[in-house]
Scaffold this motif. Structure first.
Motif, PDB file in Angstrom:
ATOM      1  N   ILE A  55       0.833  -1.204   0.000  1.00 19.83           N
ATOM      2  CA  ILE A  55       0.000   0.000   0.000  1.00 19.83           C
ATOM      3  C   ILE A  55       0.864   1.249   0.000  1.00 19.83           C
ATOM      4  N   SER A 100       0.462   3.777  -3.363  1.00 21.00           N
ATOM      5  CA  SER A 100      -0.563   4.807  -3.221  1.00 21.00           C
ATOM      6  C   SER A 100      -0.039   6.087  -3.837  1.00 21.00           C
ATOM      7  N   PRO A 152      -4.882   6.284  -5.686  1.00 27.53           N
ATOM      8  CA  PRO A 152      -4.694   6.228  -4.239  1.00 27.53           C
ATOM      9  C   PRO A 152      -5.286   4.973  -3.613  1.00 27.53           C
ATOM     10  N   TRP A 153      -4.756   4.629  -2.450  1.00 31.32           N
ATOM     11  CA  TRP A 153      -5.341   3.589  -1.613  1.00 31.32           C
ATOM     12  C   TRP A 153      -6.221   4.235  -0.558  1.00 31.32           C
TER      13      TRP A 153
END
Length: 302
Positions: A249, A253, A258-259
């Motif tokens: 992540i 990101s 994005p995460w």
């Protein structure tokens, strides 16, 4: 979400091709990005998964009863925005769902996407790769499933399995899976450049919650089909999986892809959070119905 974790989610993002959101803000009397920003991970920051309260209900408009009473309005708005995206047929939305076993990916799909037009939605489950898939590069099967213009595509698991499972189970060498972070970032940047908005969601549950959900599958004969003995083997690798998610992540990101880290122990909150993330993302994209090819004034159907 606890105070230590708030820094990981406060970031305002610019998504490609959307147009200003101020029209929607004026219509609804609020910032149309307010809820999704609660969960988004700042690019370049570690997610700090161990600091996130997986039972959090932060930002919800009320308790379970209040939130569930508002579901229909959220789903109706999501359906309206999907119709505009489908009609516009210029851009697309890719939703990536990742979680540990019993994290709620299937439940999320069943609840959040239930009111959408099936013509404009494709759900792809990423299970163990087939021999044909293994004969290609690891992104081959993912690229074949990305959304066409006007579509919403949902990945149930995804290309991220190739930096998660392969790492934890030592299927490929570290040099191989670690190099894939660059490939993933480039792959997703290419999609964004082509007009795809990407929303990647990590459904974050606690180990105790996973135990309860797995046990519930054992206790209910109607859910035995969902139980896999291999899930217990993966459960024993919990620390390794958490470390793998943490790094994957953090490494992937980006502003364009994005995460979002969503506390998912409480299913009603998870559904609300993801519904809001998707509504606000589509509102920011602001898809529009296309103008007719020729003037329609004066035409009468006889």
């Amino acid at each position: 979400m606890d105070a230590d974790a708030t820094d990981l989610v406060l970031c305002r993002l610019s998504h490609r091709g959307g147009g200003p959101a101020d029209k929607e803000q004026a219509r609804y009397g609020r910032d149309v990005t307010a809820d999704r920003e609660r969960f988004v991970l700042r690019p370049g920051r570690a997610p700090g998964l161990d600091r996130v309260d997986t039972r959090s209900t932060g930002g919800a408009p009320g308790d379970k009863a209040v939130v569930e009473a508002g579901y229909e309005a959220t789903w109706a708005r999501l359906s309206e925005l999907q119709e505009r995206l489908y009609a516009e047929s210029r851009r697309s939305l890719l939703v990536v769902l990742q979680a540990l076993d019993a994290g709620g990916k299937d439940g999320t799909i069943g609840h959040v996407f239930r009111g959408l037009n099936p013509q404009g939605v494709r759900v792809t489950p990423f299970k163990a790769p087939t021999p044909q898939e293994l004969a290609h590069d690891f992104l081959w099967r993912a690229h074949a499933a990305v959304p066409a213009q006007g579509e919403i595509a949902v990945f149930n698991r995804s290309h991220y399995e190739d930096v998660l499972v392969v790492r934890v189970k030592d299927i490929v060498a570290e040099a191989v899976w670690r190099a894939r972070y660059d490939h993933i970032r480039a792959f997703e940047a290419n999609l964004v450049d082509a007009g795809t908005t990407i929303v990647k969601v990590f459904l974050h549950i606690s180990r105790d919650e996973q135990r309860e959900r797995l046990q519930a599958r054992l206790d209910d004969p109607a859910k035995h089909w969902k139980f896999n003995v291999a899930d217990l083997e993966d459960r024993a690798r919990w620390p390794a999986y958490e470390a793998a998610f943490e790094e994957a992540i953090a490494e992937t990101s980006t502003a364009g892809a994005p995460w979002y880290v969503v506390p998912a122990d409480r299913k009603w909150y998870r559904n609300w959070a993801i519904g809001r993330i998707l509504v606000e993302t589509l509102e920011h994209m602001n898809p529009q119905f296309p103008a007719p090819e020729a003037p329609l004034d004066g035409i009468t159907v006889k």
